[in-house]
Design a protein around this motif. Structure first.
Motif: not given
Length: 203
Positions: A79, A34, A89, A37
């Motif tokens: 993702v 996460i 997310y 990203a």
């Protein structure tokens, strides 16, 4: 090939990623992905911010345009990996890392501001590259291959930002590079209450 890419990165950074961070990365792979990203998204935004602010610098425009595209592509890849693994997310608080360096940016004039931002961006890219190399060997095959595949682009982003900083400074900036490098290393080696992709030593 990997070692030749990493040699200038390791020479540039003032410290290695602590083993404890790697241990936490293995135990907290959802957070790792996460925040990875998030980092790719922020890197693209930072590149676009430079494009917006410095329209008169053609080399910077071309370099950051390419960099922003690549960072957004990496964001999409992360993702997609998260989606395939059933990882939501969710919102994560940011690490102290980037802001810990940015608060030392000089504001005396626009040129010093630009040079410092470019040096800091070089350190962020270098650290990202080094962390991919550190954590890849202890992850599953999919993540290992993915993180190794990112090394070349991250190493190029590092060298591009550093080259732009040296070009626009118009003089020797090694002292400034070293000063920011010491700040970066302090952030990486200091105890940290939260685990993030660029966090310090997890407590």
């Amino acid at each position: 090939m990997t070692e030749s890419l990493l040699a200038p990165i390791r020479a540039f950074l003032h410290c290695k990623t602590p083993a404890r961070w790697v241990d936490f990365a293995v135990m907290n792979q959802d957070i790792l992905l996460i925040d990875h990203a998030n980092c790719e998204k922020k890197a693209a935004a930072a590149a676009m911010s430079l494009m917006t602010r410095y329209l008169d610098r053609t080399e910077l425009l071309m370099c950051t345009a390419r960099l922003a595209r690549e960072e957004l592509h990496h964001f999409e890849q992360v993702v997609e990996i998260m989606r395939a693994r059933g990882i939501s997310y969710t919102v994560l608080s940011p690490s102290r890392y980037a802001n810990g360096m940015l608060k030392h940016v000089r504001h005396t004039n626009e040129l010093e501001l630009l040079v410092d931002r470019l040096i800091i961006s070089a350190y962020i890219e270098a650290r990202s590259c080094e962390r991919f190399a550190c954590v890849a060997p202890v992850l599953d095959d999919e993540l290992r291959r993915f993180y190794i595949s990112l090394l070349r682009s991250e190493a190029r982003h590092f060298s591009d930002y550093l080259a732009l900083a040296q070009q626009y400074a118009g003089g020797d900036i090694n002292d400034r590079i070293q000063e920011i490098g010491r700040i970066e290393a302090e952030l990486i080696l200091a105890p940290d209450e939260q685990f993030r992709f660029h966090s310090g030593v997890p407590m």
